[in-house]
Design a protein around this motif. Structure first.
Motif, PDB file in Angstrom:
ATOM      1  N   LYS A 170       1.105  -1.249  -0.436  1.00  0.00           N
ATOM      2  CA  LYS A 170      -0.049   0.033   0.135  1.00  0.00           C
ATOM      3  C   LYS A 170       1.150   1.107   0.159  1.00  0.00           C
ATOM      4  CE  LYS A 170      -4.619  -1.349   0.682  1.00  0.00           C
ATOM      5  NZ  LYS A 170      -5.645  -1.210  -0.266  1.00  0.00           N
TER       6      LYS A 170
ATOM      7  N   THR B  99       1.515   5.363   0.338  1.00  0.00           N
ATOM      8  CA  THR B  99       0.738   6.453   1.216  1.00  0.00           C
ATOM      9  C   THR B  99       1.483   7.825   0.489  1.00  0.00           C
ATOM     10  OG1 THR B  99       3.286   7.211   2.380  1.00  0.00           O
ATOM     11  CG2 THR B  99       1.701   5.213   3.816  1.00  0.00           C
ATOM     12  N   PRO B 100       0.164   8.403   1.430  1.00  0.00           N
ATOM     13  CA  PRO B 100       0.194   9.641   0.310  1.00  0.00           C
ATOM     14  C   PRO B 100       2.277  11.054   0.048  1.00  0.00           C
ATOM     15  CG  PRO B 100      -1.667  10.151   1.191  1.00  0.00           C
ATOM     16  CD  PRO B 100      -1.336   8.237   2.022  1.00  0.00           C
ATOM     17  N   GLU B 101       1.988  10.342   1.458  1.00  0.00           N
ATOM     18  CA  GLU B 101       3.919  11.236   1.698  1.00  0.00           C
ATOM     19  C   GLU B 101       4.656  10.318   0.850  1.00  0.00           C
ATOM     20  OE1 GLU B 101       7.329  11.960   5.099  1.00  0.00           O
ATOM     21  OE2 GLU B 101       5.330  10.165   5.402  1.00  0.00           O
TER      22      GLU B 101
ATOM     23  N   TYR C 191      -4.849  11.364  -4.214  1.00  0.00           N
ATOM     24  CA  TYR C 191      -4.130  10.596  -3.645  1.00  0.00           C
ATOM     25  C   TYR C 191      -2.566  11.097  -3.057  1.00  0.00           C
ATOM     26  CZ  TYR C 191      -6.258   7.509  -7.582  1.00  0.00           C
ATOM     27  OH  TYR C 191      -7.365   7.258  -7.732  1.00  0.00           O
ATOM     28  N   GLU C 192      -2.269  12.240  -3.081  1.00  0.00           N
ATOM     29  CA  GLU C 192      -0.856  12.589  -2.296  1.00  0.00           C
ATOM     30  C   GLU C 192      -1.552  13.101  -1.515  1.00  0.00           C
ATOM     31  OE1 GLU C 192       2.219  15.866  -4.353  1.00  0.00           O
ATOM     32  OE2 GLU C 192       2.325  14.602  -5.267  1.00  0.00           O
TER      33      GLU C 192
ATOM     34  N   GLY D 135      -3.920  12.507   0.524  1.00  0.00           N
ATOM     35  CA  GLY D 135      -4.855  11.758   1.478  1.00  0.00           C
ATOM     36  C   GLY D 135      -6.014  11.610   1.478  1.00  0.00           C
TER      37      GLY D 135
END
Length: 99
Positions: free
Chosen positions: A3, A5-7, A37-38, A40
């Motif tokens: 998965k 993450t945005p980070e 997405y970026e 979050g």
């Protein structure tokens, strides 16, 4: 399954020197969708790692092709590194100018 993450998305985009628009284009996504997405604001789909791998493979393949062509022209490793750095800076500047 991996998965993202945005980070992770933001850091990878920045490491590549890509704008939001360029990264969305590379991943075949609308820019607003990628931005969500970026940030979050939207769940990152399960196929995003595969999209990232395909996009990064294209970049790496291009770099490999260029390095091979430069070696065939008898450039030294130092000359290739300097050229690669200048090319990267130029691409980043070009992306910044598109904003």
């Amino acid at each position: 399954m991996l998965k993202l993450t945005p980070e992770f998305l933001r850091k990878k985009r920045e490491a590549l020197g890509y704008t939001l628009e360029r990264m969305a284009e590379e991943l075949h996504l609308p820019m607003r969708t990628y931005l969500k997405y970026e940030r979050g604001e939207r769940a990152i789909p399960d196929d995003m790692p595969q999209r990232f791998a395909i996009s990064l493979k294209k970049v790496n393949d291009l770099v490999d092709i260029m390095r091979e062509q430069l070696r065939e022209s008898r450039w030294s490793d130092t000359e290739i590194r300097v050229f690669s750095k200048k090319l990267s800076e130029s691409l980043r500047a070009e992306d910044q100018n598109k904003k």
